[in-house]
Design an enzyme around this catalytic site. Structure first.
Site, PDB file in Angstrom:
ATOM      1  N   ASP A 159      70.543  43.131 -40.546  1.00  0.00           N
ATOM      2  CA  ASP A 159      70.362  42.079 -39.611  1.00  0.00           C
ATOM      3  C   ASP A 159      69.017  41.631 -39.637  1.00  0.00           C
ATOM      4  OD1 ASP A 159      72.440  40.749 -37.055  1.00  0.00           O
ATOM      5  OD2 ASP A 159      69.917  40.885 -36.635  1.00  0.00           O
ATOM      6  N   TYR A 213      77.072  22.048 -39.925  1.00  0.00           N
ATOM      7  CA  TYR A 213      77.732  23.119 -39.771  1.00  0.00           C
ATOM      8  C   TYR A 213      79.285  23.407 -40.469  1.00  0.00           C
ATOM      9  CZ  TYR A 213      79.718  27.529 -37.465  1.00  0.00           C
ATOM     10  OH  TYR A 213      80.370  28.498 -37.164  1.00  0.00           O
ATOM     11  N   ASN A 262      79.213  38.103 -42.528  1.00  0.00           N
ATOM     12  CA  ASN A 262      79.286  37.657 -41.176  1.00  0.00           C
ATOM     13  C   ASN A 262      78.078  36.830 -40.682  1.00  0.00           C
ATOM     14  OD1 ASN A 262      80.085  37.567 -38.062  1.00  0.00           O
ATOM     15  ND2 ASN A 262      78.227  38.870 -37.963  1.00  0.00           N
ATOM     16  N   LYS A 304      80.574  25.621 -43.696  1.00  0.00           N
ATOM     17  CA  LYS A 304      81.815  26.538 -43.390  1.00  0.00           C
ATOM     18  C   LYS A 304      82.956  25.969 -44.457  1.00  0.00           C
ATOM     19  CE  LYS A 304      79.989  29.515 -40.484  1.00  0.00           C
ATOM     20  NZ  LYS A 304      79.841  30.814 -40.772  1.00  0.00           N
ATOM     21  N   THR A 323      80.473  34.187 -28.129  1.00  0.00           N
ATOM     22  CA  THR A 323      79.274  35.156 -28.688  1.00  0.00           C
ATOM     23  C   THR A 323      77.969  34.656 -28.318  1.00  0.00           C
ATOM     24  OG1 THR A 323      79.355  33.974 -30.877  1.00  0.00           O
ATOM     25  CG2 THR A 323      80.918  35.657 -30.864  1.00  0.00           C
TER      26      THR A 323
END
Length: 259
Positions: free
Chosen positions: A40, A159, A93, A163, A194
């Site tokens: 991360d 975005y 992810n 994707k 999230t």
């Protein structure tokens, strides 16, 4: 433990592991016996998570990882190999959101950020993951895409373009790598609360509840999914018993893909 959810002996990399889906996947897979390498950009948070999982008996290593930096992607694989002897599952992810703006207001800074992290991070990660999996003769890659990668997404076009690219990478790699016993799939969630969504500029301006109510109108269940619900579906996709699925970009959408 049910064999479907038994990850004992599975060696796993998770990027963007300190929060959101990444953290939930790390917790869920650790509980099910997997050995983990967590990366991360927030080193303190990912180190804290790793320490918590080790305290529960899991084998976990963590490291600072910016997926837009190729060397960081390589180091994650190197750690899995040096510490666990190989790599069975890679979960790409890590990603960044885009705030809602009109198409013509997307500037080069936002476009380049989306491409560097959401596309480059997946492509660079897969390069090193695939190289190791070829050596072993097996492996499974799960890319976290989005419903925005399966259709139009007004207000977040940069975005969505990124994707869509992740979906293209997933399907292309699956066709190329299938004969080598390496499977590649993608999970495509709808908006989920999230931290990336709940702490977005739009949520801060309009309020999380108001934003959630608006977005909920776009799916059949008329509510946003809980992050754990989506992570549970991802764990099912990752099951070591799920051996005949590849090249699939699976909507986890509360029915948004049915509208």
């Amino acid at each position: 433990m049910d064999a479907l959810l038994d990850f004992s002996g599975q060696r796993v990399i998770i990027t963007g592991a300190a929060s959101g889906f990444g953290k939930l996947l790390a917790e869920g897979l650790a509980q099910r016996g997997a050995s983990l390498v967590l990366g991360d950009i927030n080193q303190q948070a990912v180190d804290t998570l790793a320490a918590e999982l080790r305290a529960g008996g899991a084998k976990v290593f963590s490291q600072l990882s910016n997926v837009s930096v190729e060397e960081d992607c390589r180091r994650l694989v190197d750690t899995a190999v040096s510490e666990f002897g190989g790599l069975d599952i890679a979960i790409n992810n890590a990603g960044v959101a885009q705030d809602f703006v009109a198409f013509e207001e997307i500037d080069s800074v936002e476009w380049n950020r989306q491409w560097a992290v959401n596309v480059g991070g997946v492509q660079q990660g897969m390069r090193y993951q695939i190289t190791q999996m070829k050596r072993q003769g097996s492996g499974h890659i799960l890319n976290i895409a989005s419903m925005a990668g399966l259709g139009g997404a007004p207000g977040i076009a940069a975005y969505a373009a990124a994707k869509h690219a992740v979906v293209g990478l997933t399907r292309s790699a699956a066709m190329e790598l299938g004969p080598l016993n390496i499977r590649v799939n993608a999970a495509c969630p709808y908006f989920t609360l999230t931290p990336m969504v709940a702490e977005s500029p739009s949520a801060k301006v309009n309020g999380v509840e108001a934003m959630a109510a608006t977005l909920s109108r776009g799916c059949a269940l008329k509510r946003l999914g809980q992050p754990q619900e989506v992570a549970n579906a991802m764990i099912l996709l990752l099951s070591p018993q799920n051996t005949y699925m590849t090249g699939q970009c699976v909507a986890i959408s509360g029915g948004a893909s049915s509208l």
